[in-house]
Design a protein around this motif. Structure first.
Motif, mmCIF file in Angstrom:
data_model
loop_
_atom_site.group_PDB
_atom_site.id
_atom_site.type_symbol
_atom_site.label_atom_id
_atom_site.label_comp_id
_atom_site.label_asym_id
_atom_site.label_seq_id
_atom_site.Cartn_x
_atom_site.Cartn_y
_atom_site.Cartn_z
ATOM 1 N N VAL B 74 0.827 -0.977 -0.067
ATOM 2 C CA VAL B 74 -0.065 -0.010 -0.010
ATOM 3 C C VAL B 74 0.872 1.222 0.140
ATOM 4 C CG1 VAL B 74 -0.426 0.016 2.502
ATOM 5 C CG2 VAL B 74 -1.708 1.245 1.279
ATOM 6 N N VAL B 75 0.515 2.138 -0.855
ATOM 7 C CA VAL B 75 1.406 3.596 -0.925
ATOM 8 C C VAL B 75 0.669 4.529 -0.388
ATOM 9 C CG1 VAL B 75 2.084 4.979 -2.928
ATOM 10 C CG2 VAL B 75 2.637 2.628 -3.143
ATOM 11 N N THR B 76 1.169 5.604 0.379
ATOM 12 C CA THR B 76 0.883 6.500 0.953
ATOM 13 C C THR B 76 1.465 7.813 0.481
ATOM 14 O OG1 THR B 76 2.078 6.366 2.969
ATOM 15 C CG2 THR B 76 -0.097 5.447 3.206
ATOM 16 N N THR B 77 1.139 9.072 0.672
ATOM 17 C CA THR B 77 1.952 10.251 0.347
ATOM 18 C C THR B 77 1.730 11.149 1.420
ATOM 19 O OG1 THR B 77 -0.129 11.216 -0.658
ATOM 20 C CG2 THR B 77 1.522 10.435 -2.253
ATOM 21 N N CYS B 78 0.728 10.958 2.349
ATOM 22 C CA CYS B 78 0.889 11.546 3.636
ATOM 23 C C CYS B 78 1.834 11.222 4.523
ATOM 24 C CB CYS B 78 -0.298 11.746 4.256
ATOM 25 S SG CYS B 78 -0.628 12.190 5.926
ATOM 26 N N ALA B 79 2.747 11.997 4.929
ATOM 27 C CA ALA B 79 3.815 11.459 6.096
ATOM 28 C C ALA B 79 3.061 10.944 7.380
ATOM 29 C CB ALA B 79 4.726 12.716 6.388
ATOM 30 N N PHE B 80 2.061 11.704 7.956
ATOM 31 C CA PHE B 80 1.513 11.024 8.947
ATOM 32 C C PHE B 80 1.083 9.605 8.792
ATOM 33 C CE2 PHE B 80 1.059 14.033 12.640
ATOM 34 C CZ PHE B 80 1.842 15.029 12.201
ATOM 35 N N CYS B 81 0.277 9.429 7.964
ATOM 36 C CA CYS B 81 -0.325 8.221 7.434
ATOM 37 C C CYS B 81 0.891 7.011 7.194
ATOM 38 C CB CYS B 81 -1.162 8.156 6.110
ATOM 39 S SG CYS B 81 -2.592 9.415 6.313
ATOM 40 N N PHE B 82 1.754 7.461 6.588
ATOM 41 C CA PHE B 82 2.947 6.432 6.269
ATOM 42 C C PHE B 82 3.399 6.111 7.748
ATOM 43 C CE2 PHE B 82 7.469 6.391 5.922
ATOM 44 C CZ PHE B 82 7.450 5.119 5.236
ATOM 45 N N ASN B 83 3.793 7.181 8.522
ATOM 46 C CA ASN B 83 4.195 6.901 9.939
ATOM 47 C C ASN B 83 3.556 5.670 10.640
ATOM 48 O OD1 ASN B 83 4.789 7.650 12.807
ATOM 49 N ND2 ASN B 83 6.480 8.704 11.683
ATOM 50 N N VAL B 84 2.314 6.091 10.725
ATOM 51 C CA VAL B 84 1.354 5.518 11.505
ATOM 52 C C VAL B 84 1.153 3.894 10.967
ATOM 53 C CG1 VAL B 84 -1.036 5.071 12.422
ATOM 54 C CG2 VAL B 84 -0.036 7.297 12.338
ATOM 55 N N LEU B 85 1.160 3.679 9.675
ATOM 56 C CA LEU B 85 0.710 2.547 9.183
ATOM 57 C C LEU B 85 1.992 1.808 9.172
ATOM 58 C CD1 LEU B 85 -1.269 3.131 5.780
ATOM 59 C CD2 LEU B 85 -2.121 2.262 7.970
ATOM 60 N N LYS B 86 3.123 2.231 8.675
ATOM 61 C CA LYS B 86 4.316 1.639 8.736
ATOM 62 C C LYS B 86 4.857 1.118 10.128
ATOM 63 C CE LYS B 86 8.930 1.260 7.022
ATOM 64 N NZ LYS B 86 9.853 1.559 6.228
ATOM 65 N N ARG B 87 4.545 2.017 11.322
ATOM 66 C CA ARG B 87 5.129 1.682 12.518
ATOM 67 C C ARG B 87 4.008 0.562 13.074
ATOM 68 N NH1 ARG B 87 6.469 6.347 16.653
ATOM 69 N NH2 ARG B 87 7.427 4.463 17.641
ATOM 70 N N THR B 88 2.622 0.347 12.823
ATOM 71 C CA THR B 88 1.589 -0.402 13.305
ATOM 72 C C THR B 88 2.042 -1.662 12.628
ATOM 73 O OG1 THR B 88 -0.048 1.232 13.053
ATOM 74 C CG2 THR B 88 -0.754 -0.982 13.325
ATOM 75 N N ASN B 89 2.617 -1.691 11.433
ATOM 76 C CA ASN B 89 2.944 -2.843 10.723
ATOM 77 C C ASN B 89 4.183 -3.467 11.500
ATOM 78 O OD1 ASN B 89 2.177 -4.508 8.884
ATOM 79 N ND2 ASN B 89 3.460 -3.849 7.327
ATOM 80 N N GLU B 90 5.249 -2.769 11.643
ATOM 81 C CA GLU B 90 6.105 -3.173 12.411
ATOM 82 C C GLU B 90 6.139 -3.645 13.833
ATOM 83 O OE1 GLU B 90 10.068 -2.100 11.560
ATOM 84 O OE2 GLU B 90 8.994 -2.671 9.511
ATOM 85 N N ALA B 91 5.169 -2.806 14.299
ATOM 86 C CA ALA B 91 4.928 -3.384 15.846
ATOM 87 C C ALA B 91 4.209 -4.748 16.004
ATOM 88 C CB ALA B 91 4.136 -2.445 16.536
ATOM 89 N N LEU B 92 3.409 -4.892 14.863
ATOM 90 C CA LEU B 92 2.477 -6.328 14.993
ATOM 91 C C LEU B 92 3.444 -7.295 14.780
ATOM 92 C CD1 LEU B 92 -0.852 -5.510 13.484
ATOM 93 C CD2 LEU B 92 -0.228 -5.355 15.721
#
Lengths: 135, 310
Positions: B74-92
């Motif tokens: 999944v591709v995002t352009t918003c830096a906040f959304c990118f940050n939250v989605l990526k960190r969630t993925n990593e945390a899980l």
């Protein structure tokens, strides 16, 4: 600044709660001050980030929870990326905010949004600020 | 080619120029952007304490939807959304127990029809198969700069652009990072390859004030002022960025900065996708250049004289 040190049960509990909530070992900090040097909001702070962590180490609960530094942290993680001991100060700030949340009122709630700006504020800023600063 | 794209809440209303320019540019490069069905807000802030773990449910739901639709990235352009989605993925990924707990929250998504008492949606777990990418990473690693170069229609060589990363694209170190947090280059590479003249400036990784701009506007405008002044001193015509909140602080709040700092002259702020779309020859009307507080069109007119290279 002169402070009286006393580490009793209450203070111990405070240090423990902060460490537990944030997942950070506060005793790792050796006061190099890189967090405060890099912090973009240090100029507005009454207690610098390195002072906050030192005060948590010493159990100075009152000083820490009444500091406005807690509400100046924008979670930009500059301190985290520079800390030689790998402490995540943003997590620490959030943990302290969370600890005092039940006692205090909203630091920034829906009523605090300036009406002049209400129409032009991007949604994400409101979501973010409520998540950080309101109960 | 179809590509899953998560726009985020702000792009749908306040910064439609970022959304429109992304779609237009990716269309030229041959990608159709597909939004996951029923997407919601990602939460804007990754919960930093274990007690607020429920904040992970919304981003996980978005990632699960992408997975259900058969997407692997999944591709995002918003830096906040990118940050939250990526960190969630990593945390899980790092913490199987957390993964289990979040999947248990997602169980509530089962919908039961009140009349027939039958389940209308089934429960689905998230299996950690989605890769979260920022568009800049996608262009570098998946499309390749050579392909982008072959589609370039306009010459932007006259534009002196300062790349501004902000905090959410680079930090926290070791968890997010589209590049090395203290010495990033991906934005510069991107701008060079679409033909801009890149201006390096020391404040490119500094925080612009983020959400502090609503709670303590003065502190935030000081931080924003430092960034814009530094870029101006280094000789930049404009600032390029990828975050709608930085855009708000650095562009829409320039009136406030002007009130407080008399030497401030203003600077046009553009999204990196707007520059990409311009380079790829997209019609300017699509890019929402009239939505900016500081009109970028006079500076961009430098570019028009040298339009169409090939």
């Amino acid at each position: 600044m002169r402070v009286k040190l006393k580490i009793g049960e209450e203070e111990k509990q405070f240090i423990e709660r902060v460490s537990e909530l944030s997942g950070q070992d506060v005793y790792k900090c050796y006061q190099c001050g890189r967090c405060s040097a890099g912090c973009p909001f240090a100029f507005e702070m009454d207690l610098l980030p390195n002072q906050i962590i030192r005060m948590v180490q010493m159990g100075l609960q009152d000083e820490v929870i009444h500091s406005k530094t807690l509400y100046l942290c924008a979670s930009c993680f500059t301190c985290q990326s520079r800390c030689p001991k790998g402490i995540d100060l943003a997590r620490l700030m959030e943990a302290i905010r969370l600890l005092i949340e039940p006692k205090g009122k909203d630091q920034f709630g829906p009523n605090d949004v300036p009406t002049k700006l209400a129409n032009e504020l991007p949604q994400q800023v409101l979501v973010a600020v409520y998540r950080k600063f309101s109960k | 080619m179809k590509l899953h794209y998560y726009p985020g809440c702000t792009l749908k209303e306040k910064t439609t120029n970022l959304d429109d320019s992304t779609r237009a540019a990716m269309e030229v490069l041959g990608y159709e952007l597909v939004e996951p069905e029923n997407w919601t807000c990602c939460g804007a802030e990754f919960p930093l304490t274990e007690e607020k773990i429920v904040g992970l449910a919304a981003p996980t739901r978005i990632l699960r939807q992408v997975e259900l639709e058969g997407g692997d990235k999944v591709v995002t352009t918003c830096a906040f959304c990118f940050n939250v989605l990526k960190r969630t993925n990593e945390a899980l990924l790092k913490d199987p127990l957390k993964h289990k707990r979040i999947n248990a929250y997602l169980r509530d998504d089962i919908k039961i029809d009140p009349l027939t008492k039958k389940k209308t949606t089934d429960f689905a777990e998230y299996h950690e198969t989605v890769w979260v990418l920022h568009l800049m990473e996608f262009i570098k690693y998946q499309i390749g700069y050579d392909k982008v170069k072959s589609h370039i229609k306009r010459d932007l060589a006259n534009l002196k652009v300062a790349p501004y990363y902000g905090c959410r694209l680079l930090r926290p170190a070791g968890e997010v990072g589209i590049d090395i947090p203290d010495d990033p280059h991906i934005f510069e590479e991107f701008l060079e390859n679409i033909g801009c003249e890149v201006v390096d400036f020391p404040f490119k990784q500094e925080c612009c004030g983020s959400y502090i701009s609503v709670s303590l506007p003065d502190a935030a405008s000081e931080a924003s002022y430092q960034i814009l002044r530094s870029a101006r001193y280094c000789g930049a015509d404009m600032l390029a960025l990828s975050c709608p909140l930085c855009y708000y602080n650095l562009d829409r709040r320039q009136d406030r900065i002007k009130e407080r700092f008399f030497d401030f002259t203003g600077m046009p702020i553009l999204f990196f996708t707007q520059l990409l779309a311009l380079a790829l020859g997209v019609d300017e009307k699509v890019l929402g250049l009239d939505q900016h507080y500081y009109d970028p069109r006079p500076v961009l007119s430098k570019m028009h004289k040298t339009e169409v290279v090939s």
